[in-house]
Design a protein around this motif. Structure first.
Motif, PDB file in Angstrom:
ATOM      1  N   GLU A  74       0.825  -1.210   0.000  1.00  0.00           N
ATOM      2  CA  GLU A  74       0.000   0.000   0.000  1.00  0.00           C
ATOM      3  C   GLU A  74       0.859   1.261   0.000  1.00  0.00           C
ATOM      4  O   GLU A  74       0.499   2.263  -0.627  1.00  0.00           O
ATOM      5  N   LEU A  75       1.984   1.235   0.695  1.00  0.00           N
ATOM      6  CA  LEU A  75       2.889   2.388   0.676  1.00  0.00           C
ATOM      7  C   LEU A  75       3.371   2.687  -0.733  1.00  0.00           C
ATOM      8  O   LEU A  75       3.465   3.850  -1.143  1.00  0.00           O
ATOM      9  N   ALA A  76       3.703   1.631  -1.473  1.00  0.00           N
ATOM     10  CA  ALA A  76       4.201   1.821  -2.839  1.00  0.00           C
ATOM     11  C   ALA A  76       3.138   2.403  -3.758  1.00  0.00           C
ATOM     12  O   ALA A  76       3.467   3.046  -4.760  1.00  0.00           O
ATOM     13  N   ARG A  77       1.874   2.207  -3.414  1.00  0.00           N
ATOM     14  CA  ARG A  77       0.785   2.704  -4.264  1.00  0.00           C
ATOM     15  C   ARG A  77       0.387   4.142  -3.946  1.00  0.00           C
ATOM     16  O   ARG A  77      -0.311   4.779  -4.734  1.00  0.00           O
ATOM     17  N   GLN A  78       0.803   4.660  -2.793  1.00  0.00           N
ATOM     18  CA  GLN A  78       0.358   5.977  -2.345  1.00  0.00           C
ATOM     19  C   GLN A  78       1.147   7.091  -3.032  1.00  0.00           C
ATOM     20  O   GLN A  78       2.304   6.903  -3.398  1.00  0.00           O
ATOM     21  N   PRO A  79       0.527   8.262  -3.187  1.00  0.00           N
ATOM     22  CA  PRO A  79       1.285   9.426  -3.692  1.00  0.00           C
ATOM     23  C   PRO A  79       2.363   9.830  -2.703  1.00  0.00           C
ATOM     24  O   PRO A  79       2.307   9.493  -1.518  1.00  0.00           O
ATOM     25  N   GLU A  80       3.327  10.577  -3.172  1.00  0.00           N
ATOM     26  CA  GLU A  80       4.520  10.854  -2.378  1.00  0.00           C
ATOM     27  C   GLU A  80       4.209  11.553  -1.060  1.00  0.00           C
ATOM     28  O   GLU A  80       4.741  11.194  -0.005  1.00  0.00           O
ATOM     29  N   GLY A  81       3.333  12.562  -1.081  1.00  0.00           N
ATOM     30  CA  GLY A  81       3.024  13.294   0.134  1.00  0.00           C
ATOM     31  C   GLY A  81       2.387  12.416   1.197  1.00  0.00           C
ATOM     32  O   GLY A  81       2.787  12.431   2.363  1.00  0.00           O
ATOM     33  N   ARG A  82       1.388  11.648   0.814  1.00  0.00           N
ATOM     34  CA  ARG A  82       0.731  10.759   1.773  1.00  0.00           C
ATOM     35  C   ARG A  82       1.669   9.657   2.231  1.00  0.00           C
ATOM     36  O   ARG A  82       1.655   9.258   3.396  1.00  0.00           O
ATOM     37  N   ARG A  83       2.523   9.167   1.324  1.00  0.00           N
ATOM     38  CA  ARG A  83       3.461   8.105   1.680  1.00  0.00           C
ATOM     39  C   ARG A  83       4.434   8.592   2.758  1.00  0.00           C
ATOM     40  O   ARG A  83       4.786   7.841   3.664  1.00  0.00           O
ATOM     41  N   ARG A  84       4.869   9.835   2.662  1.00  0.00           N
ATOM     42  CA  ARG A  84       5.813  10.361   3.636  1.00  0.00           C
ATOM     43  C   ARG A  84       5.188  10.377   5.035  1.00  0.00           C
ATOM     44  O   ARG A  84       5.828   9.989   6.019  1.00  0.00           O
ATOM     45  N   TRP A  85       3.931  10.782   5.143  1.00  0.00           N
ATOM     46  CA  TRP A  85       3.262  10.805   6.440  1.00  0.00           C
ATOM     47  C   TRP A  85       3.035   9.389   6.961  1.00  0.00           C
ATOM     48  O   TRP A  85       3.191   9.128   8.162  1.00  0.00           O
ATOM     49  N   LEU A  86       2.653   8.478   6.081  1.00  0.00           N
ATOM     50  CA  LEU A  86       2.428   7.107   6.511  1.00  0.00           C
ATOM     51  C   LEU A  86       3.714   6.451   7.008  1.00  0.00           C
ATOM     52  O   LEU A  86       3.699   5.705   7.994  1.00  0.00           O
TER      53      LEU A  86
END
Length: 274
Positions: A74-86
């Protein structure tokens, strides 16, 4: 930087924190013709602790690998901004002490915990539900709290750099979603997932802080048996403690070695294909 200093900092670190303690343990364990190993192997508590330790590593490793793999995907599928917070949120459990995690699980799943009382309100027996967290499986569940982020963060680059063209080609040729995934993606990521599972399983088998605070003397695993029966205030069998430490180290090394073999085999296979 690497050319300037070479590899000596790594060798110094290994020498201080692995070789030196090992050199101190081996003579103590082999004193009196290795009678300490005979005492350890002749102790029924040791074999029960070894069995529970292996079960703990299997439960924690399997649960952490499955959940961590899903999170990494799921992390790999997220956009960069949301991935950074996750990724920041996933890293928070790694900063907590094992004692804090243990107390948190007691407050949530213990005999008077919030989740236990909620299930009791729905009709469950709080005595049965509240005892579960103090078992080997419950301890593995608590370990997964900080082992899952470790797996997810280590596997994220695998999924982020995964070539999806074979998957898309399989889907174009008429393969089902699961058949295409099993035939293209699974062979690529399985060695990395199994390697991470072996690593966190070894960590679970060698950790004692969370287990000590959560279960204390209620659970018989090798780290607690070593700590409470051999080197605590009432224990003075330092040769037995050294022998048991070496056995625990060998078990953890074997588990991590299995993961390393799987990774190296996959890398050699990929190199041969290219």
């Amino acid at each position: 930087m690497m050319k300037r200093y070479g590899a000596w900092p790594a060798w110094l670190f290994m020498g201080l924190f692995f070789v030196a303690p090992l050199v101190a343990l081996v003579p103590e364990a082999l004193a009196d013709q290795g009678s300490a190993f005979g005492r350890v192997f002749g102790d029924r508590l040791f074999w029960g602790a070894l069995r529970n330790t292996l079960v703990l590593g299997l439960c924690a490793g399997a649960l952490s690998a499955v959940v961590g793999t899903v999170l990494a995907l799921e992390l790999a599928r997220q956009p960069e901004g949301r991935r950074r917070w996750l990724m920041t949120l996933l890293g928070l459990p790694l900063a907590f002490s094992g004692l804090v995690i243990a107390y948190g699980f007691i407050l949530a799943f213990g005999r008077a915990g919030f989740v236990t009382q909620l299930l009791a309100f729905l009709g469950a027996d709080p005595a049965v539900v509240g005892n579960w967290i103090y078992s080997v499986v419950g301890l593995g569940f608590a370990y997964a709290y900080y082992l899952v982020p470790r797996v997810a963060l280590s596997l994220y680059p695998v999924f982020a750099n995964l070539d999806t063209r074979p998957l898309q080609a399989a889907r174009t040729l008429g393969a089902t979603r699961w058949r295409a995934f099993a035939g293209t993606v699974l062979p690529e990521v399985a060695p990395s997932v199994l390697s991470s599972a072996c690593l966190v399983a070894a960590l679970a088998m060698g950790t004692y802080g969370t287990a000590l605070a959560l279960a204390g003397t209620q659970l018989n695993i090798l780290p607690l048996l070593l700590l409470l029966a051999k080197v605590s205030d009432g224990g003075s069998d330092f040769a037995g403690a050294a022998a048991m430490s070496l056995v625990l180290m060998v078990v953890c090394v074997i588990v991590m070695g299995i993961g390393d073999v799987l990774t190296r085999r996959r890398e050699s296979t990929a190199g041969a294909e290219h």
